[in-house]
Enzyme design. Structure first.
Site, PDB file in Angstrom:
ATOM      1  NE  ARG A 121      -0.666   4.849  14.684  1.00 39.05           N
ATOM      2  CZ  ARG A 121       0.024   4.036  15.098  1.00 39.05           C
ATOM      3  NH1 ARG A 121       1.150   4.610  16.204  1.00 39.05           N
ATOM      4  NH2 ARG A 121       0.314   2.781  14.838  1.00 39.05           N
ATOM      5  CB  VAL A 171      -7.830   3.102  16.636  1.00 40.02           C
ATOM      6  CG1 VAL A 171      -7.201   4.334  16.525  1.00 40.02           C
ATOM      7  CG2 VAL A 171      -8.137   2.732  18.136  1.00 40.02           C
ATOM      8  CB  ILE A 172     -11.442   7.231  16.009  1.00 39.91           C
ATOM      9  CG1 ILE A 172     -10.146   7.819  16.592  1.00 39.91           C
ATOM     10  CG2 ILE A 172     -12.695   8.100  16.553  1.00 39.91           C
ATOM     11  CD1 ILE A 172      -9.901   9.286  16.340  1.00 39.91           C
ATOM     12  CE1 TYR A 175      -3.646   2.588   0.851  1.00 37.08           C
ATOM     13  CE2 TYR A 175      -2.008   3.262   2.482  1.00 37.08           C
ATOM     14  CZ  TYR A 175      -2.971   3.687   1.875  1.00 37.08           C
ATOM     15  OH  TYR A 175      -3.924   4.763   1.926  1.00 37.08           O
TER      16      TYR A 175
HETATM   17  C1  UD2 Z   1      -2.769   4.046   9.468  1.00 34.49           C
HETATM   18  C2  UD2 Z   1      -3.837   4.184   8.395  1.00 34.49           C
HETATM   19  C3  UD2 Z   1      -3.155   2.813   7.289  1.00 34.49           C
HETATM   20  C4  UD2 Z   1      -1.545   3.164   7.109  1.00 34.49           C
HETATM   21  C5  UD2 Z   1      -0.677   3.396   8.475  1.00 34.49           C
HETATM   22  C6  UD2 Z   1       0.569   3.985   8.080  1.00 34.49           C
HETATM   23  C7  UD2 Z   1      -6.019   4.226   9.025  1.00 34.49           C
HETATM   24  C8  UD2 Z   1      -7.436   3.585   9.437  1.00 34.49           C
HETATM   25  N1  UD2 Z   1      -5.036   3.385   8.837  1.00 34.49           N
HETATM   26  O1  UD2 Z   1      -2.823   2.909  10.484  1.00 34.49           O
HETATM   27  O2  UD2 Z   1      -4.009   2.930   6.216  1.00 34.49           O
HETATM   28  O3  UD2 Z   1      -1.690   4.425   6.185  1.00 34.49           O
HETATM   29  O4  UD2 Z   1      -1.431   4.278   9.302  1.00 34.49           O
HETATM   30  O5  UD2 Z   1       1.248   4.067   9.092  1.00 34.49           O
HETATM   31  O6  UD2 Z   1      -5.788   5.521   9.174  1.00 34.49           O
HETATM   32  N2  UD2 Z   1      -5.601  -0.075  17.596  1.00 34.49           N
HETATM   33  C9  UD2 Z   1      -6.061  -0.581  19.053  1.00 34.49           C
HETATM   34  N3  UD2 Z   1      -7.059  -1.337  19.178  1.00 34.49           N
HETATM   35  C10 UD2 Z   1      -8.162  -1.265  17.781  1.00 34.49           C
HETATM   36  C11 UD2 Z   1      -7.565  -0.795  16.644  1.00 34.49           C
HETATM   37  C12 UD2 Z   1      -6.253   0.044  16.568  1.00 34.49           C
HETATM   38  O7  UD2 Z   1      -5.098  -0.305  19.760  1.00 34.49           O
HETATM   39  O8  UD2 Z   1      -9.130  -1.823  18.118  1.00 34.49           O
HETATM   40  C13 UD2 Z   1      -4.272   0.455  17.707  1.00 34.49           C
HETATM   41  C14 UD2 Z   1      -3.279   0.090  16.491  1.00 34.49           C
HETATM   42  O9  UD2 Z   1      -2.694  -1.088  16.947  1.00 34.49           O
HETATM   43  C15 UD2 Z   1      -2.424   1.339  16.370  1.00 34.49           C
HETATM   44  C16 UD2 Z   1      -3.432   2.352  16.677  1.00 34.49           C
HETATM   45  O10 UD2 Z   1      -4.387   1.985  17.367  1.00 34.49           O
HETATM   46  O11 UD2 Z   1      -1.379   1.350  17.121  1.00 34.49           O
HETATM   47  C17 UD2 Z   1      -4.118   3.177  15.360  1.00 34.49           C
HETATM   48  O12 UD2 Z   1      -4.413   2.101  14.629  1.00 34.49           O
HETATM   49  P1  UD2 Z   1      -5.303   2.494  13.185  1.00 34.49           P
HETATM   50  O13 UD2 Z   1      -5.307   1.031  12.511  1.00 34.49           O
HETATM   51  O14 UD2 Z   1      -6.166   3.391  13.266  1.00 34.49           O
HETATM   52  O15 UD2 Z   1      -4.195   3.255  12.317  1.00 34.49           O
HETATM   53  P2  UD2 Z   1      -2.562   2.971  12.006  1.00 34.49           P
HETATM   54  O16 UD2 Z   1      -1.980   3.918  12.319  1.00 34.49           O
HETATM   55  O17 UD2 Z   1      -2.022   1.640  12.354  1.00 34.49           O
END
Ligand code: UD2
Length: 326
Positions: A215, A191-192, A147
Site C-alpha cells: 500500500r 491497518v496502521i 463506496y
Molecule cells: C483502503 C481504504 C478503504 C478503500 C480501499 C480502496 C483505509 C483504512 N481503507 O482499504 O476505505 O478506500 O483502500 O482500495 O484507508 N490488513 C491486515 N491486518 C489487519 C488489517 C488490515 O493484514 O489487521 C491488511 C488488509 O488485508 C490490506 C492492508 O492491510 O491488505 C491494508 O488494509 P486497510 O484496511 O488499511 O486498507 P485498504 O487498502 O484495504
C-alpha cells in the site's frame, strides 16, 4: 503555508482527517465552521480547538443545516461521508443518501452561497482492482464497492458543477491515510491504527494473506497540506489529483517498522486474504506534483514515529482511567 481565504466550512470536521484540517486552518487564523453529525467523528477530536471554531452538529442530508453552516464561507472542504466500505456494501441505499445526495447538497449549497471553491475528499478506491501500477488519474476507474461508486460519482458531480455553473471544484483521491486519531475500533479500520494498538498492548497482529501485498501510506498532515493547496490553486476546473506518496510498502514490512518502534517481539498471525482485497496499490504522483505542486513532506518512518507516540499516549491514558480517543 499561508492561505488566501478567511472563512471555511469543513464537513466531517470532527473526524480523523477533518479534525487535522480544522487544526491547520485555525493555525492560519481562518474562521472555521464545522458541520458533523458525529456518526463517526468525535467531539473530543476538536476539544483543544473548541473555543476557536463554530461547531454545528448537523447532517449533510439536510440542506438547511448546510446553508446555515456555509454562510459566508469562501471555501468548503467536504469530508463528511460514510467511510466504512463494508457499511456501504451492507447498506447501499442509506449510504448513498449520505455520500451521493449529501455531496450534491454540498455542491448546491456552495453554488447558492457563491462559495469560491469546494475541495472534495475522494479515494483511491475508484481504481478498484485494476492491476496496473502506479494508479494514474487518466486510468478508467473500476469501482468495486458502493463506496467507490459514490466517490466516483461525487468527482463527476464536482466536475460538472464546474462546467455547468462555474463553481470551482477540486477532488483529491486519498491513498491510505494514517496518523494520530485514526480510530482502530473496527476490523475495517486502517491497518496502521490496528497495528499501532496491537504494538502498544504488546499483542501480535493479524495479517490477511501472505503480507506481501503493498500500500501507499500517506501521513495525515500531508493530506491536510494537499487540501490547502487545492483550496489555493489557480483555476481548477473539476480537477482530480492522487494524494499519496508514490511509494509502496508491504504489510509485513509495515509490522516490522511498527514493532521496532514499540519493541514488540510478537510474530504476526496469518489468515486468508480478505475478500475483495487488492494486492498492490500506489499513487502515480506526476500530475499532482506538477499541477497541484504537492510533495509529501513526511516519510513513512517519521509518520509512524509520530503516530506511535500518540497511540502510546492513548493507551496509557486509557489504562489510567482517563478515557481514550480513537
Ligand atoms: C483502503 C481504504 C478503504 C478503500 C480501499 C480502496 C483505509 C483504512 N481503507 O482499504 O476505505 O478506500 O483502500 O482500495 O484507508 N490488513 C491486515 N491486518 C489487519 C488489517 C488490515 O493484514 O489487521 C491488511 C488488509 O488485508 C490490506 C492492508 O492491510 O491488505 C491494508 O488494509 P486497510 O484496511 O488499511 O486498507 P485498504 O487498502 O484495504
Amino acid at each position: 503555508m499561508s492561505i488566501a481565504f478567511n472563512k471555511a466550512l469543513v464537513t466531517g470536521g470532527a473526524g480523523f482527517i477533518g479534525s487535522h484540517l480544522v487544526e491547520a486552518l485555525v493555525a492560519e487564523d481562518c474562521e472555521v465552521i464545522v458541520l458533523d453529525n458525529l456518526s463517526s467523528g468525535r467531539l473530543s477530536n476538536l476539544e483543544p480547538l473548541k473555543d476557536r471554531i463554530t461547531f454545528y452538529q448537523g447532517d449533510i442530508r439536510e440542506r438547511e443545516a448546510l446553508d446555515k453552516a456555509a454562510k459566508g464561507c469562501a471555501v468548503i472542504f467536504h469530508l463528511a461521508a460514510v467511510v466504512a466500505v463494508q457499511q456501504t456494501i451492507d447498506h447501499p441505499v442509506e449510504s448513498a443518501k449520505v455520500n451521493d445526495i449529501g455531496t450534491l447538497n454540498v455542491l448546491e449549497t456552495a453554488r447558492a452561497n457563491n462559495a469560491q471553491r469546494v475541495v472534495l475528499s475522494s479515494s483511491c478506491a475508484v481504481y478498484g482492482d485494476d492491476p496496473r501500477l502506479p494508479k494514474t488519474e487518466t486510468m478508467t476507474p473500476k469501482p468495486t464497492s458502493p463506496y467507490a461508486v459514490h466517490k466516483l460519482s461525487a468527482e463527476h458531480h464536482a466536475r460538472i458543477y464546474s462546467e455547468l455553473y462555474g463553481l470551482k471544484t477540486v477532488s483529491l483521491r486519498y491513498f491510505n491515510v494514517f496518523g494520530p486519531r485514526q480510530d482502530p475500533a473496527s476490523p475495517y479500520s486502517g491497518v496502521i491504527s490496528i497495528f499501532m494498538t496491537r504494538a502498544v498492548l504488546n499483542q501480535a497482529p493479524l495479517i490477511y494473506g501472505d503480507g506481501n501485498q503493498t500500500r501507499d501510506f500517506v501521513y495525515v498532515k500531508d493530506v491536510v497540506n494537499a487540501n490547502l493547496l487545492a483550496a489555493g490553486m489557480n483555476d481548477p476546473q473539476g480537477s482530480i489529483f492522487n494524494i499519496g506518496t508514490g511509494s509502496q510498502v508491504t504489510i509485513n514490512r509495515l509490522w516490522e517498522l511498527i514493532a521496532s518502534l514499540s519493541g514488540a517481539s510478537n510474530q504476526p498471525g496469518y489468515k486468508p486474504a480478505r475478500d475483495g482485497d487488492i494486492l498492490h496499490s500506489f499513487a502515480g504522483m506526476d500530475y499532482t506534483k506538477s499541477v497541484l505542486k504537492f510533495n509529501p513532506d513526511v516519510s513513512l518512518e517519521q509518520g509512524l514515529d509520530m503516530t506511535f507516540e500518540w497511540y502510546r499516549g492513548q493507551v496509557t491514558d486509557d489504562r489510567g482511567g482517563q478515557g481514550t480517543e480513537g
